[in-house]
Scaffold this motif. Structure first.
Motif, PDB file in Angstrom:
ATOM      1  N   ALA A  14      -2.199   0.240  -2.509  1.00 25.32           N
ATOM      2  CA  ALA A  14      -2.155   0.565  -3.985  1.00 25.32           C
ATOM      3  C   ALA A  14      -3.810   0.737  -4.279  1.00 25.32           C
ATOM      4  O   ALA A  14      -4.009   1.361  -5.329  1.00 25.32           O
ATOM      5  N   GLN A  15      -4.675  -0.035  -3.760  1.00 22.54           N
ATOM      6  CA  GLN A  15      -5.981   0.061  -4.187  1.00 22.54           C
ATOM      7  C   GLN A  15      -6.692   1.080  -3.350  1.00 22.54           C
ATOM      8  O   GLN A  15      -7.377   1.898  -4.216  1.00 22.54           O
ATOM      9  N   GLY A  16      -6.588   1.202  -2.306  1.00 21.45           N
ATOM     10  CA  GLY A  16      -7.105   2.154  -1.331  1.00 21.45           C
ATOM     11  C   GLY A  16      -6.185   2.964  -0.659  1.00 21.45           C
ATOM     12  O   GLY A  16      -6.372   4.198  -0.306  1.00 21.45           O
ATOM     13  N   PHE A  17      -5.043   2.290  -0.005  1.00 20.92           N
ATOM     14  CA  PHE A  17      -4.197   2.902   0.605  1.00 20.92           C
ATOM     15  C   PHE A  17      -3.090   3.424  -0.278  1.00 20.92           C
ATOM     16  O   PHE A  17      -2.254   2.509  -0.889  1.00 20.92           O
ATOM     17  N   THR A  18      -2.924   4.738  -0.752  1.00 21.16           N
ATOM     18  CA  THR A  18      -1.824   5.213  -1.539  1.00 21.16           C
ATOM     19  C   THR A  18      -1.169   6.280  -1.012  1.00 21.16           C
ATOM     20  O   THR A  18      -1.329   6.857   0.039  1.00 21.16           O
ATOM     21  N   PHE A  19       0.006   6.616  -1.917  1.00 17.43           N
ATOM     22  CA  PHE A  19       0.790   7.794  -1.203  1.00 17.43           C
ATOM     23  C   PHE A  19      -0.136   9.114  -1.337  1.00 17.43           C
ATOM     24  O   PHE A  19      -0.028   9.848  -0.487  1.00 17.43           O
ATOM     25  N   GLU A  20      -0.727   9.119  -2.422  1.00 17.70           N
ATOM     26  CA  GLU A  20      -1.810  10.435  -2.279  1.00 17.70           C
ATOM     27  C   GLU A  20      -2.878  10.455  -1.158  1.00 17.70           C
ATOM     28  O   GLU A  20      -2.866  11.417  -0.564  1.00 17.70           O
ATOM     29  N   GLY A  21      -3.375   9.359  -0.812  1.00 19.53           N
ATOM     30  CA  GLY A  21      -4.126   9.104   0.203  1.00 19.53           C
ATOM     31  C   GLY A  21      -3.666   9.574   1.882  1.00 19.53           C
ATOM     32  O   GLY A  21      -4.023  10.205   2.332  1.00 19.53           O
ATOM     33  N   VAL A  22      -2.267   9.180   1.843  1.00 19.20           N
ATOM     34  CA  VAL A  22      -1.553   9.281   2.884  1.00 19.20           C
ATOM     35  C   VAL A  22      -1.190  10.845   3.175  1.00 19.20           C
ATOM     36  O   VAL A  22      -1.079  11.424   4.198  1.00 19.20           O
ATOM     37  N   ARG A  23      -0.865  11.553   2.036  1.00 18.92           N
ATOM     38  CA  ARG A  23      -0.604  13.018   1.944  1.00 18.92           C
ATOM     39  C   ARG A  23      -1.875  13.611   2.430  1.00 18.92           C
ATOM     40  O   ARG A  23      -1.902  14.750   3.076  1.00 18.92           O
ATOM     41  N   ILE A  24      -2.939  13.102   1.777  1.00 17.78           N
ATOM     42  CA  ILE A  24      -4.304  13.912   2.029  1.00 17.78           C
ATOM     43  C   ILE A  24      -4.746  13.843   3.710  1.00 17.78           C
ATOM     44  O   ILE A  24      -4.869  14.764   4.163  1.00 17.78           O
ATOM     45  N   VAL A  25      -4.639  12.457   4.000  1.00 16.50           N
ATOM     46  CA  VAL A  25      -4.836  12.380   5.398  1.00 16.50           C
ATOM     47  C   VAL A  25      -4.148  13.318   6.374  1.00 16.50           C
ATOM     48  O   VAL A  25      -4.377  13.519   7.250  1.00 16.50           O
TER      49      VAL A  25
END
Length: 472
Positions: A14-25
């Motif tokens: 939730a701070q750095g590891f987010t759903f948006e981050g997973v989608r981007i990666v």
């Protein structure tokens, strides 16, 4: 900022590891795969037992499927080495596992493995990071479909990877010799992804065991899911009170291992790697080279020399050992942090394989690993190791790194540096072949000090000198 460390991208949930981050990666990985012009269309997706891991995995699968790939999606939490085996078995384009391995409960992460089955090499992750940067500037570049729609259309296939993986493990382990020994094993899967795998294969082959912590607990019983001695008190006691003959453990995603000998003493990976090399060559006639990461004990080198086996030294990160397995005849490769693989298996750490090999060693030799270590050290000399972690602020870590690069010490107290190895961190080798290593973690704000010596006095002195160099 999304950065790949020694084994994927990890951050606090939730701070750095987010759903948006997973989608981007995930989109960044897709873009990297498209650059390869590979006709294969399958990607394996799995997840561990951490908080919402399956939901993060679904978010990744939605992007991968949205880009036209066929997704084999694990029906349950799955060990990282199982994902690696499935990539190779199905000739998939690659695989993603949502896991933060042995990190604290509040972390999660994403491991990407290309078609060869090992962790992605730096040239791959650097390209993925560049793609991430481009996508962050324009999120409309992300393509995705709804997970349930993907299942209905058949582009996402719910899959069970367990049976094929356990069948391969059974081909590598001599369960007959284990069963004949009548050994009883204490097993701690640490609420991680080895549950339903390690206990199942032991039960399937009639090996007596007591397996604990098989439930899903995203808090991991209040401590790191790391199979080190400080977290294995329960199974250590099962050995000490003679309820079980030895004990084994795996971490959160089952790529790291822990071993407790018949005397109730924890066996370090540094020592076990040397024992395993000896066992594979002497008892199973394996041939080839051995490999270890730069901060791993030279004990395996000394045993290898006695066997006429060459040793490859690699940077920290199992991807480098996996690369050797793919390109050479590798007997065994491992790291002091508790990861190994052997010839004929995946180019990835496998904690399940490792602990079963430990049980095989005890059964085959008919005595404890500690006693085997003693026998080997009488032949090749003593090797004592220690490691200490220092949590530093980012500024201090950068200052230390710059200091060591610009002006590495030529002496530590009365110890003169004979050789400096900088393939990963700084490894100072002294005249008596003892050494001191300093390395900044790639996944946490931690500086690690490693030391190896041939006597306890030198070991303790080097630890103090290393701490002084890091903190001053």
């Amino acid at each position: 900022m999304i950065k790949f460390g020694t084994s994927g991208w990890r951050d606090i949930i939730a701070q750095g590891f987010t759903f948006e981050g997973v989608r981007i990666v995930s989109q960044a990985i897709v873009n990297q795969l498209k650059d390869q012009n590979n006709d294969n269309n399958i990607i394996i997706v799995g997840y561990d037992t951490r908080f919402m891991s399956e939901d993060f995995a679904k978010a990744s699968a939605e992007v991968l499927a949205g880009n036209g790939y066929t997704i084999y999606f694990s029906k349950e939490d799955v060990p990282t080495p199982c994902i690696s085996y499935e990539i190779i078995r199905t000739k998939a384009l690659g695989g993603i596992n949502i896991t933060a391995s042995h990190n604290p409960y509040n972390y999660n992460g994403l491991k990407f493995s290309p078609s060869w089955g090992g962790p992605a090499l730096p040239e791959t992750t650097q390209q993925i990071e560049k793609n991430v940067s481009d996508i962050q500037k324009n999120l409309s570049l992300i393509k995705k479909i709804n997970f349930d729609d993907g299942i209905k259309s058949g582009i996402i296939k719910i899959s069970d990877f367990k049976d094929n993986y356990l069948k391969r493990i059974a081909e590598l382990i001599d369960f007959d010799v284990i069963k004949k020994s009548n050994i009883k094993v204490a097993v701690d899967v640490m609420h991680g992804a080895a549950r339903g795998y390690l206990d199942k294969i032991l039960n399937d082959y009639g090996i007596k065991n007591i397996t604990i912590n098989t439930s899903r607990d995203p808090y991991f019983n209040g401590h790191h899911p790391e199979p080190s001695s400080e977290f294995l008190g329960e199974i250590i006691n099962l050995v000490k009170n003679k309820t079980c003959d030895m004990a084994i453990a795996t971490d959160g995603d089952a790529d790291r291992f822990g071993i407790v000998d018949i005397c109730g003493e924890y066996i370090s990976a540094n020592d076990f790697l040397a024992v395993l090399l000896y066992h594979l060559v002497k008892n199973k006639n394996y041939k080839g080279v051995a490999a270890r990461s730069v901060m791993t004990s030279s004990f395996i080198d000394a045993v290898a020399k006695s066997l006429g086996v060459d040793v490859r030294e690699t940077p920290v990160g199992f991807k480098y050992i996996g690369d050797i397995l793919v390109n050479e005849d590798l007997i065994v490769g491992g790291e002091e942090s508790g990861g190994l693989t052997i010839s004929g298996h995946v180019p990835e750490k496998d904690g399940i394989l490792a602990v079963l090999l430990a049980v095989e060693v005890v059964a085959k030799f008919g005595k404890g690993i500690k006693e085997i270590i003693k026998d080997l050290k009488e032949k090749v000399g003593d090797f004592l190791t220690s490691r200490k972690n220092f949590r530093l602020e980012q500024k201090k870590m950068l200052e230390l790194k710059e200091k060591l690069f610009k002006n590495p010490p030529k002496t530590f107290g009365n110890y003169k540096v004979k050789k400096l190895i900088t393939i990963d961190g700084f490894k100072f080798i002294f005249d008596d072949d003892s050494w001191l290593g300093i390395r900044l973690s790639g996944t946490e704000p931690i500086v690690r000090c490693y030391v190896e010596a041939h006597d306890l006095k030198t070991l303790n002195e080097l630890l103090i000198l290393g701490e002084k160099e890091i903190l001053n």
